[in-house]
Design an enzyme around this catalytic site. Structure first.
Site, mmCIF file in Angstrom:
data_model
loop_
_atom_site.group_PDB
_atom_site.id
_atom_site.type_symbol
_atom_site.label_atom_id
_atom_site.label_comp_id
_atom_site.label_asym_id
_atom_site.label_seq_id
_atom_site.Cartn_x
_atom_site.Cartn_y
_atom_site.Cartn_z
ATOM 1 N N LYS A 181 26.304 11.432 19.125
ATOM 2 C CA LYS A 181 25.223 10.958 19.992
ATOM 3 C C LYS A 181 25.119 11.958 21.130
ATOM 4 O O LYS A 181 25.851 11.878 22.109
ATOM 5 C CB LYS A 181 25.597 9.553 20.509
ATOM 6 N N GLU A 257 37.336 13.233 27.920
ATOM 7 C CA GLU A 257 37.191 14.473 28.706
ATOM 8 C C GLU A 257 36.241 14.130 29.843
ATOM 9 O O GLU A 257 35.026 14.068 29.644
ATOM 10 C CB GLU A 257 36.614 15.591 27.832
ATOM 11 N N CYS A 291 32.612 20.708 34.421
ATOM 12 C CA CYS A 291 33.738 19.849 34.812
ATOM 13 C C CYS A 291 34.877 20.686 35.367
ATOM 14 O O CYS A 291 35.699 20.200 36.131
ATOM 15 C CB CYS A 291 34.199 19.034 33.615
ATOM 16 N N GLU A 388 32.805 15.234 42.850
ATOM 17 C CA GLU A 388 32.394 16.356 42.003
ATOM 18 C C GLU A 388 31.001 16.793 42.479
ATOM 19 O O GLU A 388 30.074 15.981 42.481
ATOM 20 C CB GLU A 388 32.325 15.827 40.568
HETATM 21 P P1 NAD Z 1 27.416 10.871 31.700
HETATM 22 O O1 NAD Z 1 28.714 10.140 31.697
HETATM 23 O O2 NAD Z 1 26.298 10.312 32.462
HETATM 24 O O3 NAD Z 1 26.876 11.008 30.202
HETATM 25 C C1 NAD Z 1 27.668 11.545 29.157
HETATM 26 C C2 NAD Z 1 27.179 10.986 27.845
HETATM 27 O O4 NAD Z 1 27.370 9.573 27.848
HETATM 28 C C3 NAD Z 1 25.687 11.212 27.573
HETATM 29 O O5 NAD Z 1 25.517 11.446 26.189
HETATM 30 C C4 NAD Z 1 25.070 9.871 27.949
HETATM 31 O O6 NAD Z 1 23.897 9.599 27.219
HETATM 32 C C5 NAD Z 1 26.163 8.913 27.529
HETATM 33 N N1 NAD Z 1 26.176 7.627 28.248
HETATM 34 C C6 NAD Z 1 25.769 7.366 29.509
HETATM 35 N N2 NAD Z 1 25.995 6.053 29.809
HETATM 36 C C7 NAD Z 1 26.557 5.500 28.707
HETATM 37 C C8 NAD Z 1 27.032 4.184 28.394
HETATM 38 N N3 NAD Z 1 26.986 3.188 29.271
HETATM 39 N N4 NAD Z 1 27.572 3.990 27.167
HETATM 40 C C9 NAD Z 1 27.651 4.995 26.275
HETATM 41 N N5 NAD Z 1 27.225 6.248 26.509
HETATM 42 C C10 NAD Z 1 26.685 6.499 27.712
HETATM 43 O O7 NAD Z 1 27.775 12.355 32.115
HETATM 44 P P2 NAD Z 1 26.780 13.588 32.223
HETATM 45 O O8 NAD Z 1 26.028 13.464 33.499
HETATM 46 O O9 NAD Z 1 26.005 13.781 30.962
HETATM 47 O O10 NAD Z 1 27.816 14.803 32.291
HETATM 48 C C11 NAD Z 1 28.407 15.216 33.464
HETATM 49 C C12 NAD Z 1 29.833 14.692 33.554
HETATM 50 O O11 NAD Z 1 30.566 15.113 32.407
HETATM 51 C C13 NAD Z 1 30.564 15.263 34.740
HETATM 52 O O12 NAD Z 1 31.331 14.278 35.367
HETATM 53 C C14 NAD Z 1 31.478 16.315 34.096
HETATM 54 O O13 NAD Z 1 32.606 16.634 34.848
HETATM 55 C C15 NAD Z 1 31.804 15.682 32.809
HETATM 56 N N6 NAD Z 1 32.246 16.688 31.838
HETATM 57 C C16 NAD Z 1 33.561 16.718 31.485
HETATM 58 C C17 NAD Z 1 34.005 17.685 30.593
HETATM 59 C C18 NAD Z 1 35.449 17.748 30.189
HETATM 60 O O14 NAD Z 1 35.746 18.402 29.190
HETATM 61 N N7 NAD Z 1 36.377 17.129 30.889
HETATM 62 C C19 NAD Z 1 33.110 18.603 30.068
HETATM 63 C C20 NAD Z 1 31.775 18.549 30.458
HETATM 64 C C21 NAD Z 1 31.366 17.560 31.341
#
Ligand code: NAD
Length: 485
Positions: A181, A257, A291, A388
């Site tokens: 997804k 992650e 991240c 962040e």
């Molecule tokens: P997000 O948590 O808003 O979304 C991530 C994914 O989750 C998206 O596909 C989104 O559609 C989905 N999502 C959102 N709400 C959901 C729910 N209630 N249930 C199921 N799925 C849901 O994060 P983002 O804004 O897309 O990404 C940025 C974040 O990701 C930052 O905090 C960053 O640090 C983190 N990140 C971490 C890593 C790592 O490897 N540790 C890598 C990249 C990004």
């Protein structure tokens, strides 16, 4: 061929059981260019029924896929690696279009992301168990490693390719089937990746892609189904916690992650020019939307002014613009929320007493531009060093001695990446041992590598992606007790 040509109209739909098809409801949603908000294309808007179809498809082939020769799985990954590499320019252009990063940076992500397929093509044939004698004598102990089963992968928008390949690569190598997804803001790269894996010979049903504007309902429905055995999530800590709670009912295995708040420590014995060079990479990779992005610069009192001046000059010289244009260094942020959130953190920091060296004022719409910004004298209680930032803003604070640097670096709920600049080997070892982070970069602003175990501690999650550990997330162990014979 160019970026969007990677996707035929067929490929802008759902990929379920080896077939590209519309959502059951016929709904679509628009994918927009963050540089001007124009619509790039529409993709299928899958709902819970589509997600269940995808799970049915993944479950149907799990047993057979898990029993394919490892070499066969490895060769599919290897062929996919070659195809992505051949089409790196097109992948980069497509990614730049939907996500905003410059084409040059996107090429870096394509190379990094494809590397997970090469690495796990090699790991597929190195899955092995153990044979040992019971310490008390008598019986023998045998362990067998088996694919964990159908998986759900939820990925973020900031690295549209690599956050997928870090999960898909080891899952294919281990013999798992999966539903991916992708983030609703950047689904196109993932669809292009699925088309490439199909071309490389991945059997129908092993990989299923459901694009949707309603991630929440989809993940909830899938995780309520006991046929789903594993969830790997990359994204924010807030959503990660929701997913972990959801996993409790059917006890799916989870890998997380999550967010970071990386300290970038510059000691008094550091090569300041090298530290500035590393800071530019650790801060500005992906416009700060990573991240692993350096979030807090902790610089020794004696070198802080030199470091801030040099960093300010480098940041101020960067060219902001559309990621596909020549000569641009910094693309747009992902959306208006991102610009608002970064602006608020900067405004609050200045209010708290920080001083702007460069930048600090959002660009004019319709694109989501924010200029490279450097703040000095940032108070340690300011929100910008606690949260962040996820934008091109460097917040510089100072410290007096090693103990203070380590204590302040560890003073965060997060524990993903950290960076240290020093020329003292004993200090390197002391500091690396005391930092509460999953990753420590020494005199380097770039630590990501397919051969490295990527992951965090504390609120940054658990589990590792890449390296030898990466495949463990997709394998269960069965122990067989045998008589001595
Ligand atoms: P997000 O948590 O808003 O979304 C991530 C994914 O989750 C998206 O596909 C989104 O559609 C989905 N999502 C959102 N709400 C959901 C729910 N209630 N249930 C199921 N799925 C849901 O994060 P983002 O804004 O897309 O990404 C940025 C974040 O990701 C930052 O905090 C960053 O640090 C983190 N990140 C971490 C890593 C790592 O490897 N540790 C890598 C990249 C990004």
């Amino acid at each position: 061929m160019s970026g969007l040509d990677l996707l035929t109209p067929d490929h802008r739909r759902l990929f379920i059981g080896g077939t590209w098809r519309e959502a059951n409801s016929g709904a679509t949603f628009a994918v927009r260019d963050p540089a001007d908000q124009s619509v790039i294309t529409e993709v299928a808007d899958g709902d819970v029924n589509d997600a269940v179809d995808a799970l049915d498809a993944a479950v149907a082939v799990q047993d057979e896929w898990g029993r394919t020769p490892p070499r066969e799985r490895g060769e599919i990954l290897r062929r996919s690696f070659e195809l992505i590499t051949q089409r790196a320019d097109d992948f980069a252009e497509l990614m730049s279009l939907e996500m905003g990063k410059t084409v040059k940076e996107a090429k870096g992500e394509v190379a990094y992301g494809a590397e997970f397929f090469r690495w796990f093509s090699e790991e597929a044939v190195r899955i092995h168990g153990r044979w040992m004698q019971n310490p008390a004598g008598g019986s023998r102990l045998l362990t067998i490693r088996k694919p964990v089963g159908p998986c759900l992968f939820i990925t973020p928008w900031n690295f549209p390719l690599a956050m997928g390949t870090r999960k898909i690569g080891p899952a294919i190598a281990a013999g798992c089937t999966m539903i991916v997804k992708p983030a609703e803001l950047t689904p196109l790269t993932m669809l292009a990746l699925a088309a490439t894996l199909e071309e490389a010979g991945l059997p129908a049903g092993v990989l299923n892609i459901v694009t949707t504007s309603d991630s929440k309902s989809l993940s909830k429905a899938l995780m309520a189904d006991d046929r789903l055995r594993k969830v790997s999530f990359t994204g924010s800590t807030t959503v990660g916690k929701v997913i972990i709670r959801q996993s409790a009912d059917e006890l799916q295995r989870v890998s997380m992650e999550l967010g970071g708040n990386a300290p970038f420590i510059v000691f008094e014995d550091a090569d300041v020019d090298a530290a500035v060079e590393g800071a530019m990479i650790a801060k500005m990779r992906n416009m700060g939307e990573a991240c692993t992005a350096a979030n807090r610069f902790l610089v020794h009192d004696s070198v802080a002014a030199e470091f801030a001046d040099k960093l300010g000059a480098r940041m101020g010289a960067l060219v902001v613009g559309r990621g596909q244009d020549d000569g641009v260094d910094v693309g747009p942020l992902i959306d208006q929320n991102a610009v608002d959130s970064v602006s608020q953190l900067v405004t609050d920091a200045v209010h708290d007493g920080a001083r702007l060296v460069v930048g600090g004022k959002p660009g004019e719409g319709p694109g989501f531009f924010y200029p490279p910004t450097v703040l000095v004298d940032v108070p340690s209680e300011s929100e910008i060093v606690r949260q962040e930032i996820f934008g091109p803003v460097a917040a510089v604070t100072t410290f007096a001695d090693e103990d203070e640097a380590i204590t302040r670096a560890n003073d965060t709920e997060y524990g993903l990446a950290s960076y240290v600049y020093t020329r003292d080997l004993s200090r390197t070892i002391r500091v690396a041992e005391r930092l509460q982070f999953g990753m420590v970069g020494i005199n380097s602003g770039l630590i990501s590598n397919a051969a490295a175990p990527f992951g965090g501690v504390k609120a940054s999650g658990f589990g590792r992606e890449g390296s030898f550990e990466g495949i463990d997330e997709y394998l269960d162990t069965t122990y067989v007790a045998l008589p001595a014979g």
